[in-house]
Motif scaffolding. Structure first.
Motif, PDB file in Angstrom:
ATOM      1  N   ASP A 148      45.086  85.950  71.098  1.00 50.14           N
ATOM      2  CA  ASP A 148      45.847  84.702  71.200  1.00 50.14           C
ATOM      3  C   ASP A 148      47.335  84.892  70.901  1.00 50.14           C
ATOM      4  OD1 ASP A 148      45.529  85.198  68.501  1.00 50.14           O
ATOM      5  OD2 ASP A 148      45.056  83.136  67.975  1.00 50.14           O
ATOM      6  N   THR A 149      47.779  86.138  70.867  1.00 49.84           N
ATOM      7  CA  THR A 149      49.181  86.455  70.621  1.00 49.84           C
ATOM      8  C   THR A 149      50.028  86.083  71.830  1.00 49.84           C
ATOM      9  OG1 THR A 149      48.600  88.291  69.166  1.00 49.84           O
ATOM     10  CG2 THR A 149      50.788  88.365  70.151  1.00 49.84           C
ATOM     11  N   VAL A 150      51.210  85.551  71.558  1.00 53.04           N
ATOM     12  CA  VAL A 150      52.193  85.278  72.599  1.00 53.04           C
ATOM     13  C   VAL A 150      53.466  86.007  72.217  1.00 53.04           C
ATOM     14  CG1 VAL A 150      53.569  83.521  73.755  1.00 53.04           C
ATOM     15  CG2 VAL A 150      51.217  83.017  73.119  1.00 53.04           C
ATOM     16  N   VAL A 151      54.049  86.721  73.157  1.00 54.37           N
ATOM     17  CA  VAL A 151      55.273  87.468  72.920  1.00 54.37           C
ATOM     18  C   VAL A 151      56.427  86.713  73.566  1.00 54.37           C
ATOM     19  CG1 VAL A 151      56.473  89.646  73.369  1.00 54.37           C
ATOM     20  CG2 VAL A 151      54.028  89.655  72.865  1.00 54.37           C
ATOM     21  N   ILE A 152      57.530  86.579  72.827  1.00 52.27           N
ATOM     22  CA  ILE A 152      58.744  85.964  73.356  1.00 52.27           C
ATOM     23  C   ILE A 152      59.809  87.049  73.392  1.00 52.27           C
ATOM     24  CG2 ILE A 152      60.483  84.179  73.034  1.00 52.27           C
ATOM     25  CD1 ILE A 152      58.338  82.597  71.455  1.00 52.27           C
ATOM     26  N   HIS A 153      60.439  87.213  74.557  1.00 52.84           N
ATOM     27  CA  HIS A 153      61.339  88.345  74.756  1.00 52.84           C
ATOM     28  C   HIS A 153      62.587  87.901  75.489  1.00 52.84           C
ATOM     29  CE1 HIS A 153      62.634  92.398  75.798  1.00 52.84           C
ATOM     30  NE2 HIS A 153      61.620  92.876  75.100  1.00 52.84           N
ATOM     31  N   GLY A 201      67.790  77.297  68.892  1.00 56.40           N
ATOM     32  CA  GLY A 201      67.158  75.983  69.042  1.00 56.40           C
ATOM     33  C   GLY A 201      66.056  76.014  70.083  1.00 56.40           C
ATOM     34  N   LEU A 202      66.333  76.651  71.213  1.00 55.38           N
ATOM     35  CA  LEU A 202      65.329  76.786  72.266  1.00 55.38           C
ATOM     36  C   LEU A 202      64.170  77.660  71.783  1.00 55.38           C
ATOM     37  CD1 LEU A 202      64.342  76.338  75.141  1.00 55.38           C
ATOM     38  CD2 LEU A 202      65.770  78.278  75.857  1.00 55.38           C
ATOM     39  N   LEU A 203      64.480  78.738  71.106  1.00 58.95           N
ATOM     40  CA  LEU A 203      63.431  79.614  70.566  1.00 58.95           C
ATOM     41  C   LEU A 203      62.521  78.828  69.627  1.00 58.95           C
ATOM     42  CD1 LEU A 203      62.120  82.382  70.130  1.00 58.95           C
ATOM     43  CD2 LEU A 203      63.866  82.839  68.399  1.00 58.95           C
ATOM     44  N   LYS A 204      63.120  78.041  68.736  1.00 57.40           N
ATOM     45  CA  LYS A 204      62.337  77.227  67.800  1.00 57.40           C
ATOM     46  C   LYS A 204      61.416  76.274  68.558  1.00 57.40           C
ATOM     47  CE  LYS A 204      62.824  73.676  64.264  1.00 57.40           C
ATOM     48  NZ  LYS A 204      63.778  72.863  63.497  1.00 57.40           N
ATOM     49  N   SER A 205      61.932  75.600  69.569  1.00 58.40           N
ATOM     50  CA  SER A 205      61.101  74.634  70.291  1.00 58.40           C
ATOM     51  C   SER A 205      59.950  75.313  71.031  1.00 58.40           C
ATOM     52  CB  SER A 205      61.936  73.785  71.248  1.00 58.40           C
ATOM     53  OG  SER A 205      62.436  74.550  72.317  1.00 58.40           O
ATOM     54  N   VAL A 206      60.192  76.497  71.573  1.00 59.85           N
ATOM     55  CA  VAL A 206      59.128  77.230  72.267  1.00 59.85           C
ATOM     56  C   VAL A 206      58.052  77.679  71.269  1.00 59.85           C
ATOM     57  CG1 VAL A 206      58.601  79.361  73.533  1.00 59.85           C
ATOM     58  CG2 VAL A 206      60.537  77.940  74.218  1.00 59.85           C
ATOM     59  N   VAL A 207      58.470  78.171  70.104  1.00 54.46           N
ATOM     60  CA  VAL A 207      57.503  78.607  69.096  1.00 54.46           C
ATOM     61  C   VAL A 207      56.664  77.418  68.624  1.00 54.46           C
ATOM     62  CG1 VAL A 207      57.260  79.514  66.743  1.00 54.46           C
ATOM     63  CG2 VAL A 207      58.814  80.621  68.353  1.00 54.46           C
ATOM     64  N   ILE A 265      56.665  85.388  77.236  1.00 46.99           N
ATOM     65  CA  ILE A 265      57.625  84.353  77.608  1.00 46.99           C
ATOM     66  C   ILE A 265      58.997  85.017  77.601  1.00 46.99           C
ATOM     67  CG2 ILE A 265      58.702  82.182  76.933  1.00 46.99           C
ATOM     68  CD1 ILE A 265      56.008  81.475  75.557  1.00 46.99           C
ATOM     69  N   VAL A 266      59.706  84.911  78.720  1.00 47.28           N
ATOM     70  CA  VAL A 266      61.009  85.569  78.848  1.00 47.28           C
ATOM     71  C   VAL A 266      62.111  84.516  78.864  1.00 47.28           C
ATOM     72  CG1 VAL A 266      62.436  87.071  80.290  1.00 47.28           C
ATOM     73  CG2 VAL A 266      59.972  87.477  80.124  1.00 47.28           C
TER      74      VAL A 266
END
Length: 64
Positions: free
Chosen positions: A7-12, A50-56, A36-37
């Motif tokens: 269930d891991t999601v990677v943000i890059h 801010g965008l990173l926070k909302s995606v997380v 997620i790129v």
């Protein structure tokens, strides 16, 4: 890199100059881990926190 929970999601960041995006895909692909790129963003997500926070937060709220 070791394997991770399914269930891991990677943000890059697309423009990451520390960890190449291609390397992240090469690691994530065999495990079927979503990536997620953020287009045009570097390793430290400068100007995009801010965008990173909302995606997380959105990912944490998604039903598992």
């Amino acid at each position: 890199m070791p394997t991770v929970a399914p269930d891991t999601v990677v943000i890059h960041g697309e423009a990451d100059d520390v960890v190449p995006l291609a390397s992240t895909f090469d690691w994530a692909r065999p495990q079927a881990i979503p990536v997620i790129v953020f287009p045009g963003v570097g390793h430290f997500f400068h100007g995009q926190l801010g965008l990173l926070k909302s995606v997380v937060i959105r990912q944490l709220q998604m039903p598992g």
